[in-house]
Design a protein around this motif. Structure first.
Motif, PDB file in Angstrom:
ATOM      1  N   GLY A  13     -13.469  -3.533  -4.677  1.00  0.00           N
ATOM      2  CA  GLY A  13     -11.862  -4.291  -4.829  1.00  0.00           C
ATOM      3  C   GLY A  13     -12.197  -5.569  -5.109  1.00  0.00           C
ATOM      4  O   GLY A  13     -11.443  -6.558  -4.874  1.00  0.00           O
ATOM      5  N   MET A  18      -9.048 -11.156  -1.983  1.00  0.00           N
ATOM      6  CA  MET A  18     -10.098 -11.496  -0.967  1.00  0.00           C
ATOM      7  C   MET A  18     -11.331 -10.888  -1.487  1.00  0.00           C
ATOM      8  O   MET A  18     -12.526 -11.641  -1.363  1.00  0.00           O
ATOM      9  CB  MET A  18      -9.983 -10.775   0.472  1.00  0.00           C
ATOM     10  N   GLU A  37     -15.116  -2.239  -8.844  1.00  0.00           N
ATOM     11  CA  GLU A  37     -13.541  -2.559  -9.027  1.00  0.00           C
ATOM     12  C   GLU A  37     -12.831  -1.249 -10.081  1.00  0.00           C
ATOM     13  O   GLU A  37     -13.579  -0.912 -10.833  1.00  0.00           O
ATOM     14  CB  GLU A  37     -13.550  -3.839  -9.588  1.00  0.00           C
ATOM     15  N   VAL A  62     -15.596   1.518 -10.631  1.00  0.00           N
ATOM     16  CA  VAL A  62     -15.577   2.470  -9.480  1.00  0.00           C
ATOM     17  C   VAL A  62     -14.211   2.580  -8.843  1.00  0.00           C
ATOM     18  O   VAL A  62     -13.497   1.727  -8.755  1.00  0.00           O
ATOM     19  CB  VAL A  62     -16.551   1.902  -8.333  1.00  0.00           C
ATOM     20  N   ASP A  63     -13.854   3.964  -8.820  1.00  0.00           N
ATOM     21  CA  ASP A  63     -12.538   4.224  -8.031  1.00  0.00           C
ATOM     22  C   ASP A  63     -13.228   4.707  -6.807  1.00  0.00           C
ATOM     23  O   ASP A  63     -13.885   5.665  -6.687  1.00  0.00           O
ATOM     24  CB  ASP A  63     -12.018   5.403  -8.638  1.00  0.00           C
ATOM     25  N   VAL A  64     -13.132   3.848  -5.555  1.00  0.00           N
ATOM     26  CA  VAL A  64     -13.734   4.305  -4.319  1.00  0.00           C
ATOM     27  C   VAL A  64     -12.948   5.490  -3.668  1.00  0.00           C
ATOM     28  O   VAL A  64     -13.822   6.013  -2.686  1.00  0.00           O
ATOM     29  CB  VAL A  64     -13.622   3.085  -3.297  1.00  0.00           C
ATOM     30  N   ASN A  90     -13.816  -3.608   0.865  1.00  0.00           N
ATOM     31  CA  ASN A  90     -12.570  -4.308   0.642  1.00  0.00           C
ATOM     32  C   ASN A  90     -11.413  -3.601   0.068  1.00  0.00           C
ATOM     33  O   ASN A  90     -10.331  -3.924   0.290  1.00  0.00           O
ATOM     34  CB  ASN A  90     -12.863  -5.693   0.485  1.00  0.00           C
ATOM     35  N   SER A 142     -10.040  -4.125   7.593  1.00  0.00           N
ATOM     36  CA  SER A 142      -9.229  -3.353   8.092  1.00  0.00           C
ATOM     37  C   SER A 142      -8.020  -4.302   8.173  1.00  0.00           C
ATOM     38  O   SER A 142      -7.571  -4.911   6.992  1.00  0.00           O
ATOM     39  CB  SER A 142      -9.156  -3.183   9.784  1.00  0.00           C
ATOM     40  N   TYR A 156      -0.166   2.873   5.795  1.00  0.00           N
ATOM     41  CA  TYR A 156      -1.147   1.830   5.832  1.00  0.00           C
ATOM     42  C   TYR A 156      -1.611   1.490   7.269  1.00  0.00           C
ATOM     43  O   TYR A 156      -2.742   1.261   7.432  1.00  0.00           O
ATOM     44  CB  TYR A 156      -0.682   0.649   5.452  1.00  0.00           C
ATOM     45  N   LYS A 160      -5.681   1.993   8.227  1.00  0.00           N
ATOM     46  CA  LYS A 160      -6.346   0.818   8.764  1.00  0.00           C
ATOM     47  C   LYS A 160      -6.779   0.900  10.476  1.00  0.00           C
ATOM     48  O   LYS A 160      -7.852   0.281  10.725  1.00  0.00           O
ATOM     49  CB  LYS A 160      -5.642  -0.612   8.626  1.00  0.00           C
ATOM     50  N   GLY A 187      -4.277 -11.313   9.048  1.00  0.00           N
ATOM     51  CA  GLY A 187      -2.989 -11.545   8.899  1.00  0.00           C
ATOM     52  C   GLY A 187      -2.790 -11.489   7.451  1.00  0.00           C
ATOM     53  O   GLY A 187      -3.308 -11.072   6.765  1.00  0.00           O
ATOM     54  N   ILE A 189      -2.437 -12.740   4.076  1.00  0.00           N
ATOM     55  CA  ILE A 189      -3.357 -13.381   3.225  1.00  0.00           C
ATOM     56  C   ILE A 189      -2.470 -13.489   1.830  1.00  0.00           C
ATOM     57  O   ILE A 189      -2.205 -12.521   1.241  1.00  0.00           O
ATOM     58  CB  ILE A 189      -4.694 -12.999   2.930  1.00  0.00           C
ATOM     59  N   THR A 191      -2.405 -13.040  -1.588  1.00  0.00           N
ATOM     60  CA  THR A 191      -3.185 -12.178  -2.398  1.00  0.00           C
ATOM     61  C   THR A 191      -2.132 -11.736  -3.256  1.00  0.00           C
ATOM     62  O   THR A 191      -0.957 -11.210  -3.119  1.00  0.00           O
ATOM     63  CB  THR A 191      -4.153 -11.347  -1.865  1.00  0.00           C
ATOM     64  N   LEU A 193      -2.008  -8.372  -3.775  1.00  0.00           N
ATOM     65  CA  LEU A 193      -1.226  -7.210  -3.011  1.00  0.00           C
ATOM     66  C   LEU A 193      -0.140  -7.863  -2.019  1.00  0.00           C
ATOM     67  O   LEU A 193       0.722  -7.128  -2.280  1.00  0.00           O
ATOM     68  CB  LEU A 193      -2.641  -6.869  -2.051  1.00  0.00           C
ATOM     69  N   VAL A 194      -0.115  -9.169  -1.564  1.00  0.00           N
ATOM     70  CA  VAL A 194       0.831  -9.470  -0.712  1.00  0.00           C
ATOM     71  C   VAL A 194       2.072  -9.867  -1.551  1.00  0.00           C
ATOM     72  O   VAL A 194       3.231  -9.878  -1.185  1.00  0.00           O
ATOM     73  CB  VAL A 194       0.203 -10.513   0.426  1.00  0.00           C
TER      74      VAL A 194
HETATM   75  N1  LIG Z   1      -3.507  -9.588   1.845  1.00  0.00           N
HETATM   76  C1  LIG Z   1      -3.366  -9.198   3.132  1.00  0.00           C
HETATM   77  O1  LIG Z   1      -2.584  -9.992   3.482  1.00  0.00           O
HETATM   78  C2  LIG Z   1      -4.055  -8.412   3.701  1.00  0.00           C
HETATM   79  C3  LIG Z   1      -4.110  -8.354   5.007  1.00  0.00           C
HETATM   80  C4  LIG Z   1      -4.580  -7.417   5.829  1.00  0.00           C
HETATM   81  C5  LIG Z   1      -5.721  -6.597   5.264  1.00  0.00           C
HETATM   82  N2  LIG Z   1      -5.905  -6.543   3.917  1.00  0.00           N
HETATM   83  C6  LIG Z   1      -6.768  -5.752   3.384  1.00  0.00           C
HETATM   84  O2  LIG Z   1      -7.826  -6.579   2.630  1.00  0.00           O
HETATM   85  C7  LIG Z   1      -8.148  -5.828   1.594  1.00  0.00           C
HETATM   86  C8  LIG Z   1      -8.253  -6.631   0.306  1.00  0.00           C
HETATM   87  O3  LIG Z   1      -6.839  -7.189   0.197  1.00  0.00           O
HETATM   88  P1  LIG Z   1      -5.981  -7.907  -0.769  1.00  0.00           P
HETATM   89  O4  LIG Z   1      -4.745  -8.592  -0.527  1.00  0.00           O
HETATM   90  O5  LIG Z   1      -7.075  -8.967  -1.687  1.00  0.00           O
HETATM   91  O6  LIG Z   1      -5.844  -6.850  -2.016  1.00  0.00           O
HETATM   92  P2  LIG Z   1      -5.503  -7.142  -3.799  1.00  0.00           P
HETATM   93  O7  LIG Z   1      -4.661  -6.066  -4.237  1.00  0.00           O
HETATM   94  O8  LIG Z   1      -5.160  -8.311  -3.979  1.00  0.00           O
HETATM   95  O9  LIG Z   1      -7.133  -6.614  -4.162  1.00  0.00           O
HETATM   96  C9  LIG Z   1      -7.412  -5.446  -4.037  1.00  0.00           C
HETATM   97  C10 LIG Z   1      -8.420  -5.046  -5.146  1.00  0.00           C
HETATM   98  O10 LIG Z   1      -8.972  -3.662  -4.726  1.00  0.00           O
HETATM   99  C11 LIG Z   1      -8.915  -2.858  -6.303  1.00  0.00           C
HETATM  100  N3  LIG Z   1      -8.758  -1.536  -5.772  1.00  0.00           N
HETATM  101  C12 LIG Z   1      -7.431  -0.803  -5.425  1.00  0.00           C
HETATM  102  N4  LIG Z   1      -7.696   0.357  -5.455  1.00  0.00           N
HETATM  103  C13 LIG Z   1      -9.356   0.559  -6.006  1.00  0.00           C
HETATM  104  C14 LIG Z   1     -10.023   1.639  -5.702  1.00  0.00           C
HETATM  105  N5  LIG Z   1      -9.484   2.968  -5.656  1.00  0.00           N
HETATM  106  N6  LIG Z   1     -11.034   1.649  -6.275  1.00  0.00           N
HETATM  107  C15 LIG Z   1     -11.566   0.214  -6.408  1.00  0.00           C
HETATM  108  N7  LIG Z   1     -10.804  -0.769  -6.364  1.00  0.00           N
HETATM  109  C16 LIG Z   1      -9.714  -0.659  -6.079  1.00  0.00           C
HETATM  110  C17 LIG Z   1      -7.685  -3.480  -6.955  1.00  0.00           C
HETATM  111  O11 LIG Z   1      -7.712  -3.180  -8.377  1.00  0.00           O
HETATM  112  C18 LIG Z   1      -7.733  -5.038  -6.483  1.00  0.00           C
HETATM  113  O12 LIG Z   1      -8.496  -5.633  -7.402  1.00  0.00           O
HETATM  114  C19 LIG Z   1      -7.757  -4.520   1.377  1.00  0.00           C
HETATM  115  O13 LIG Z   1      -8.308  -3.345   2.109  1.00  0.00           O
HETATM  116  C20 LIG Z   1      -6.430  -4.675   2.033  1.00  0.00           C
HETATM  117  O14 LIG Z   1      -5.556  -3.903   2.743  1.00  0.00           O
HETATM  118  C21 LIG Z   1      -5.085  -7.423   3.139  1.00  0.00           C
END
Ligand SMILES: NC(=O)c1ccc[n+]([C@@H]2O[C@H](COP(=O)([O-])OP(=O)(O)OC[C@H]3O[C@@H](n4cnc5c(N)ncnc54)[C@H](O)[C@@H]3O)[C@@H](O)[C@H]2O)c1
Length: 256
Positions: A13, A18, A37, A62-64, A90, A142, A156, A160, A187, A189, A191, A193-194
């Motif tokens: 990811g 992050m 990614e 990659v699709d994880v 991640n 997580s 979710y 996690k 907490g 962040i 990004t 996603l948020v």
């Molecule tokens: N942002 C937050 O507040 C927050 C808080 C707690 C935990 N997290 C966790 O931290 C991690 C990163 O979060 P983020 O906010 O940076 O997310 P994001 O959505 O900004 O980035 C995630 C990336 O993962 C990629 N992705 C999604 N599904 C995928 C797959 N099947 N295979 C490969 N890549 C894939 C997306 O294309 C994206 O580029 C995640 O696991 C999220 O659950 C985020």
């Protein structure tokens, strides 16, 4: 500058948020970065940012959640870089915001396929190479939601929580092999996603920010770099005595 000198990391990811920030930081610290990614353009953009600043990164689409896809990409990283020192699990999605009785199996599986099976597949195929190398560091993303309840995102939380438990189990199973496994629990962040999650809420992003700022004792949400530094510490040899740890990076959220 050299906290990860000559190490090789897979970061899943890594095309946004992050994952991207961590990839850029690792490259600055001398690490070769395998960008895993699902989104080709975003992954390639991370690679160009790193390589145009003198770093060394390569993209794998990659699709994880796809086992064969993960296996062949991990094997190919070995063909390219010769070893894997670090795995940052991640990639993650939040999925639907419904209570347990409202959820369909497909909605449940959607989150578990990426957030839980993704960690399982990447760990499964990277560990044999770490065993061969007689060392390794795995960091699982997580969330505060992996150990606490909240008002939202039921599947979710469960996913996690599974990542939290997998971390403890893998830490114990591989401690004697010098493979350390730790989890980070961010907490809120800011990004993509948020931002997407907040925009879906009633009142939009502004209302979401207000709630989240109040929930974090420090008074505001975090930035991707706050988590990237945590990944850096756990990935580097500075944390050589740290395994099975639960690192909250949450502005005090979990202290309440
Ligand atoms: N942002 C937050 O507040 C927050 C808080 C707690 C935990 N997290 C966790 O931290 C991690 C990163 O979060 P983020 O906010 O940076 O997310 P994001 O959505 O900004 O980035 C995630 C990336 O993962 C990629 N992705 C999604 N599904 C995928 C797959 N099947 N295979 C490969 N890549 C894939 C997306 O294309 C994206 O580029 C995640 O696991 C999220 O659950 C985020």
């Amino acid at each position: 500058m050299d906290r990860l000198k000559d190490k090789v990391a897979i970061i899943t990811g890594a095309g946004a948020g992050m994952g991207r920030e961590t990839s850029i930081l690792f490259a600055k610290e001398g690490c070769k970065v395998a960008v895993f990614e699902i989104n080709e353009k975003d992954g390639m953009d991370t690679v160009s940012i790193i390589n145009s600043n003198g770093g060394n990164a390569k993209f794998w689409k990659v699709d994880v959640s796809n086992e064969l896809n993960v296996k062949s990409a991990v094997d190919d990283v070995i063909n390219t870089y010769g070893k894997i020192d670090i795995l940052i699990n991640n990639a993650g999605i939040t999925g639907v915001d419904k209570k347990t009785h409202e959820l369909s199996l497909a909605e449940w599986d959607q989150v578990f396929n990426v957030d839980v099976k993704g960690v399982f597949f990447c760990t499964k195929y990277v560990v044999p190479y770490m065993l061969k190398n007689k060392k390794g560091s795995i960091v699982n993303l997580s969330s505060i939601y992996g150990t606490l309840g909240s008002h939202e995102l039921t599947p979710y939380h469960a996913a996690k929580g599974a990542v939290f438990a997998m971390t403890k189990q893998d830490a114990l199973n591989y401690a004697k092999d010098n493979i350390r496994v730790n989890s980070i629990h961010p907490g809120t962040i800011m990004t993509p996603l948020v931002i997407e999650l907040g925009s879906r809420m009633e009142g939009g992003l502004e209302a979401y920010n207000k709630i989240m700022n109040e929930k974090h004792p420090i008074g505001h949400a975090g930035e991707p770099i706050d988590v990237a530094y945590g990944c850096l510490y756990l990935a580097s040899d500075e944390s050589k005595f740290v395994t099975g740890a639960t690192l909250y990076i949450d502005g005090g959220y979990s202290a309440m």
